[in-house]
Design a protein around this motif. Structure first.
Motif, PDB file in Angstrom:
ATOM      1  N   LEU A 109       7.541  -2.124 -11.833  1.00 35.05           N
ATOM      2  CA  LEU A 109       6.408  -1.717 -12.664  1.00 35.05           C
ATOM      3  C   LEU A 109       6.682  -2.058 -14.129  1.00 35.05           C
ATOM      4  O   LEU A 109       7.757  -1.739 -14.645  1.00 35.05           O
ATOM      5  CB  LEU A 109       6.195  -0.211 -12.502  1.00 35.05           C
ATOM      6  N   LYS A 110       5.743  -2.711 -14.759  1.00 27.82           N
ATOM      7  CA  LYS A 110       5.885  -3.043 -16.181  1.00 27.82           C
ATOM      8  C   LYS A 110       4.674  -2.506 -16.937  1.00 27.82           C
ATOM      9  O   LYS A 110       3.599  -2.302 -16.365  1.00 27.82           O
ATOM     10  CB  LYS A 110       5.957  -4.562 -16.391  1.00 27.82           C
ATOM     11  N   GLN A 111       4.868  -2.352 -18.234  1.00 24.39           N
ATOM     12  CA  GLN A 111       3.766  -1.891 -19.074  1.00 24.39           C
ATOM     13  C   GLN A 111       2.994  -3.085 -19.635  1.00 24.39           C
ATOM     14  O   GLN A 111       3.436  -4.232 -19.569  1.00 24.39           O
ATOM     15  CB  GLN A 111       4.314  -1.008 -20.195  1.00 24.39           C
ATOM     16  N   LYS A 135       0.834  -1.213   0.000  1.00 26.76           N
ATOM     17  CA  LYS A 135       0.000   0.000   0.000  1.00 26.76           C
ATOM     18  C   LYS A 135       0.865   1.258   0.000  1.00 26.76           C
ATOM     19  O   LYS A 135       0.377   2.349  -0.275  1.00 26.76           O
ATOM     20  CB  LYS A 135      -0.912   0.010   1.241  1.00 26.76           C
ATOM     21  N   THR A 136       2.148   1.102   0.335  1.00 21.86           N
ATOM     22  CA  THR A 136       3.043   2.269   0.434  1.00 21.86           C
ATOM     23  C   THR A 136       3.891   2.436  -0.820  1.00 21.86           C
ATOM     24  O   THR A 136       4.947   3.064  -0.770  1.00 21.86           O
ATOM     25  CB  THR A 136       3.971   2.108   1.641  1.00 21.86           C
ATOM     26  N   CYS A 137       3.465   1.866  -1.922  1.00 24.76           N
ATOM     27  CA  CYS A 137       4.312   1.817  -3.120  1.00 24.76           C
ATOM     28  C   CYS A 137       3.601   2.454  -4.303  1.00 24.76           C
ATOM     29  O   CYS A 137       2.543   1.966  -4.731  1.00 24.76           O
ATOM     30  CB  CYS A 137       4.665   0.345  -3.382  1.00 24.76           C
ATOM     31  N   GLY A 138       4.178   3.559  -4.823  1.00 23.70           N
ATOM     32  CA  GLY A 138       3.601   4.249  -5.980  1.00 23.70           C
ATOM     33  C   GLY A 138       3.528   3.364  -7.216  1.00 23.70           C
ATOM     34  O   GLY A 138       2.483   3.285  -7.882  1.00 23.70           O
ATOM     35  N   PRO A 139       4.629   2.680  -7.563  1.00 21.82           N
ATOM     36  CA  PRO A 139       4.575   1.799  -8.737  1.00 21.82           C
ATOM     37  C   PRO A 139       3.502   0.717  -8.605  1.00 21.82           C
ATOM     38  O   PRO A 139       2.866   0.340  -9.594  1.00 21.82           O
ATOM     39  CB  PRO A 139       5.986   1.183  -8.777  1.00 21.82           C
ATOM     40  N   PHE A 182      -3.666  -0.205 -11.997  1.00 21.52           N
ATOM     41  CA  PHE A 182      -4.400   0.250 -13.188  1.00 21.52           C
ATOM     42  C   PHE A 182      -3.997  -0.560 -14.426  1.00 21.52           C
ATOM     43  O   PHE A 182      -4.826  -0.862 -15.279  1.00 21.52           O
ATOM     44  CB  PHE A 182      -4.126   1.744 -13.432  1.00 21.52           C
ATOM     45  N   VAL A 183      -2.723  -0.897 -14.503  1.00 25.59           N
ATOM     46  CA  VAL A 183      -2.255  -1.691 -15.645  1.00 25.59           C
ATOM     47  C   VAL A 183      -2.937  -3.059 -15.632  1.00 25.59           C
ATOM     48  O   VAL A 183      -3.426  -3.544 -16.662  1.00 25.59           O
ATOM     49  CB  VAL A 183      -0.717  -1.866 -15.589  1.00 25.59           C
ATOM     50  N   LYS A 191       0.656   1.063  -7.088  1.00 27.25           N
ATOM     51  CA  LYS A 191      -0.635   1.708  -7.349  1.00 27.25           C
ATOM     52  C   LYS A 191      -0.846   1.862  -8.861  1.00 27.25           C
ATOM     53  O   LYS A 191      -1.939   1.693  -9.365  1.00 27.25           O
ATOM     54  CB  LYS A 191      -0.693   3.065  -6.649  1.00 27.25           C
ATOM     55  N   MET A 192       0.239   2.198  -9.543  1.00 26.96           N
ATOM     56  CA  MET A 192       0.145   2.322 -11.003  1.00 26.96           C
ATOM     57  C   MET A 192      -0.102   0.960 -11.634  1.00 26.96           C
ATOM     58  O   MET A 192      -0.915   0.824 -12.573  1.00 26.96           O
ATOM     59  CB  MET A 192       1.462   2.925 -11.528  1.00 26.96           C
TER      60      MET A 192
END
Lengths: 102, 626
Positions: free
Chosen positions: A88-90, A26-30, A36-37, A32-33
């Motif tokens: 984080l991957k696309q 929960k403390t990780c920006g990537p 959505f991916v 959170k992104m």
């Protein structure tokens, strides 16, 4: 399909076939992104199960699976790890891994 | 708390300088400026406060001599005679700071005028000389130029330790004088953490930039001018998973990339790592040297404790100088050397910098010695360690290596620089050894690199020590505050044109900044982000730089919304640990402050700027034009 699970649920589940386990914090920006991916991925592959696991609340499971950081995606086939992606991957990179084991 | 953002749009420094130059040349053209009444422009190009430009005409062609008088005695004067002419455009270099400088302009017939040029105090971030031991007889007209490793400014020091030249912009990495007399160093323009600048700049002592060579993979660490003027520049390909493992040859006139060497083609990436290695920065190339005799490149790879030599044409590996531990046996047998001679006093180099080839074919480098072993159980603490300059004689037929000189081991931890630094070869037996990365904590050499130490802590001390030795005798030693990447001994003036007029040029190009293909479905908000985020958007001619402060773990994304759609750039708010920080110029004191560079390459038209912070997509009320 995306579903949050914990260690007990993971241990109890039927692991046959292909699936993804995504460890997040929960403390990780990537992370959170990545959520959505993965929503987009789930739309592209509606029958592919994606399970999310809270890294901080499932310590024994992440250690058992050798997960050292977050986000980490484990691609599993019949209960065995087929590949993993760290960070984080696309969408194309994730879709490629899914298509390799689905 | 209030909500606001800061937006600035500025010309590139090249453009600002061109406008200023055009203006003062027009003033000069319109006026009647003579020896007795010259036009004096102080700091004409904005970035060197210790210089001026003096312009006047004479009825007859004559040579003019500029003399900046020393503070005390004549032998401290800085003087230069320019080529004869009727129109005199004379750079005045080497002014003292915060001083009413006396400057004489003397013509060949002896007529002269004396000017007083008052300078101001230098910025607080300049690093002062603490101690210097040398003589004017030894140093002559040279100054010691120190290129920055942090937020301290590049500066040059005379034989007394006075600063006689500096830049108020934070140029990056090595500074070298080109064949035409201009200087080459890294652009001060941020492009990517930890220390990647947009490219290389060519400029003169006044600070006028003639060219910026932009590179898609940016510039780091080192460069080399070939005989034909083309430039070898260290770079990388950000589309791969690794960094600091490529060198390119760049056309001096067009900025085009003519040739690329990728060290992944000749080296394994997962062997023999130094104590600082990680898979991303597996080689950490920090120097390049071209040797005409062997038509080869010598490259220092800090994160493999290796100096490698490759064929210029083919890129094939010729040899490796370094501790063979951890390398595949077939590579050890083929490429590594066996120590001979006084092997009891032989040491391999570890995490070295600035490898060079002497005219005799020997290999020199600054052996930082960080960890001083391959295997972790043998790593040394820096307080028990040493750094040094070292010269190895290599026999590439017998594959033997002999250590023929070193300076620094005997000084132990007080000369220990775990990062940066260089050596220079002047002649056989005459060397410079620059230990510019010394960092002490609680009285001992710190294990952290200087860039990471808390400079505000009274128990922390950063310093830089530069030594020159000739035939075993130290003839120069200077200690300054702060850390400096390299030292380079140069005179202020050269025999060519010390300034040339006309606009500078931006050459080459930046890469298209990778976008994120997922557009999060998040509620849009007309409200600006909270002031705490300290959002700053700097736009210039070829990019924008986004600055913001975010708590770790914040979801953040910059969105440029144009007519054809949105370009989204993910902003990483996770703490990123860099194992190497050879220049901390772009490093923020608060690791919640993040920077993101977005190149305008690939963008066209007008874009409104939005920013996602967690559950809101804020309209920033700013638009940019590409």
């Amino acid at each position: 399909m995306i579903k949050e699970i914990n260690t007990e649920e993971y241990d109890a589940m039927d692991k046959s076939g292909a699936m993804m386990l995504e460890f997040y914090s929960k403390t990780c920006g990537p992370c959170k992104m990545l959520a959505f991916v993965l929503k987009d991925i789930a739309k592209m592959h509606p029958d592919f199960p994606i399970y999310t696991v809270d890294f901080d609340e499932n310590v024994e499971l992440k250690e058992r699976l050798g997960v050292k950081g977050f986000p980490t995606m484990l691609l599993m086939k019949d209960g065995q790890e087929a590949s993993r992606m760290e960070g984080l991957k696309q969408k194309p990179a994730i879709a490629k891994e899914i298509e390799a084991i689905a | 708390m209030s909500n606001r953002i800061t937006y600035t749009c500025e010309d590139h420094l090249i453009t600002k300088q061109a406008k200023a130059e055009k203006a003062f040349l027009e003033t000069f053209e319109k006026g009647d400026y003579t020896l007795g009444n010259p036009l004096v422009i102080e700091n004409p190009y904005f970035i060197n406060p210790l210089c001026a430009l003096v312009l006047f005409t004479t009825p007859q062609e004559t040579a003019a001599t500029v003399t900046v008088r020393g503070k005390l005695v004549e032998r401290e004067d800085v003087t230069h005679t320019f080529a004869p002419g009727k129109v005199h455009r004379l750079p005045v270099l080497g002014l003292y700071e915060d001083f009413a400088n006396t400057v004489d302009i003397t013509l060949a017939d002896g007529t002269s005028t004396t000017l007083t040029i008052k300078t101001g105090k230098l910025p607080a971030r300049v690093s002062r000389c603490r101690h210097i031991s040398t003589s004017k007889d030894y140093l002559g007209d040279d100054l010691m130029f120190l290129s920055t490793a942090g937020k301290n400014s590049p500066a040059a020091y005379d034989y007394k330790g006075n600063i006689r030249w500096m830049l108020t912009v934070n140029t990056m990495f090595d500074l070298k004088r080109a064949e035409n007399g201009n200087l080459l160093t890294g652009s001060p323009r941020f492009c990517r953490m930890p220390y990647n600048a947009t490219g290389l700049i060519e400029f003169d002592m006044l600070g006028k930039i003639y060219k910026e060579y932009r590179l898609p993979g940016n510039y780091h660490h080192d460069q080399w001018e070939m005989e034909d003027g083309n430039l070898l520049i260290l770079t990388q390909d950000f589309h791969t998973d690794t960094v600091e493992d490529q060198c390119v040859l760049v056309d001096r006139n067009t900025g085009d990339i003519l040739k690329t060497w990728d060290f992944k083609d000749c080296l394994p990436q997962d062997v023999a790592g130094s104590g600082s290695q990680d898979p991303h920065d597996w080689f950490h190339n920090n120097s390049v040297w071209y040797d005409k005799k062997t038509n080869s490149l010598t490259l220092s790879g800090r994160h493999q404790d290796a100096i490698i030599n490759i064929d210029y044409e083919t890129g094939e590996l010729n040899w490796i100088v370094g501790d063979p531990e951890g390398w595949p046996q077939e590579m050890v047998d083929k490429y590594f050397f066996t120590p001979v001679g006084d092997v009891d006093n032989f040491d391999w180099q570890y995490e070295q910098h600035a490898a060079l080839i002497t005219p005799e074919g020997d290999v020199m480098c600054f052996d930082n010695g960080q960890y001083r072993a391959k295997s972790k159980e043998n790593h040394l603490k820096n307080k028990d360690n040493f750094s040094r300059g070292v010269r190895y004689r290599i026999d590439t037929e017998k594959m033997e290596i002999e250590q023929v000189w070193q300076y620094g081991k005997e000084r132990g931890q007080e000369f220990m620089s775990p990062y940066i630094c260089n050596v220079e070869y002047y002649a056989d037996g005459h060397y410079m050894i620059h230990s510019g990365g010394i960092g002490f904590e609680n009285g001992y050499a710190a294990d952290s690199l200087g860039a990471f130490l808390d400079k505000s802590d009274p128990k922390v001390e950063l310093r830089s020590t530069t030594v020159e030795e000739k035939d075993g005798i130290v003839l120069y030693e200077m200690e300054t505050e702060g850390n400096f990447y390299r030292a380079e001994k140069l005179p202020l003036y050269h025999d060519g044109d010390n300034v040339t007029f006309g606009p500078g040029r931006l050459l080459g190009k930046l890469d298209v900044t990778p976008t994120f293909d997922t557009d999060p479905d998040i509620e849009e908000s007309e409200e600006l982000p909270d002031e705490w985020h300290n959002i700053i958007i700097e736009e210039d001619e070829d990019r924008l730089v986004f600055h913001g402060k975010f708590e770790r773990g914040t979801l953040a994304m910059l969105c440029l919304v144009g007519e054809e759609g949105s370009h989204n750039y993910f902003i990483n708010t996770a703490a990123v640990r860099h194992l190497a920080m050879c220049s901390g110029a772009f490093l923020e004191d608060d690791d919640r402050d993040v920077k993101l560079n977005v190149s305008k390459e690939g963008l066209k038209g007008r874009y409104t700027v939005k920013l996602i912070i967690n559950d809101k997509k804020h309209h920033l009320g700013v638009s940019i034009h590409a």
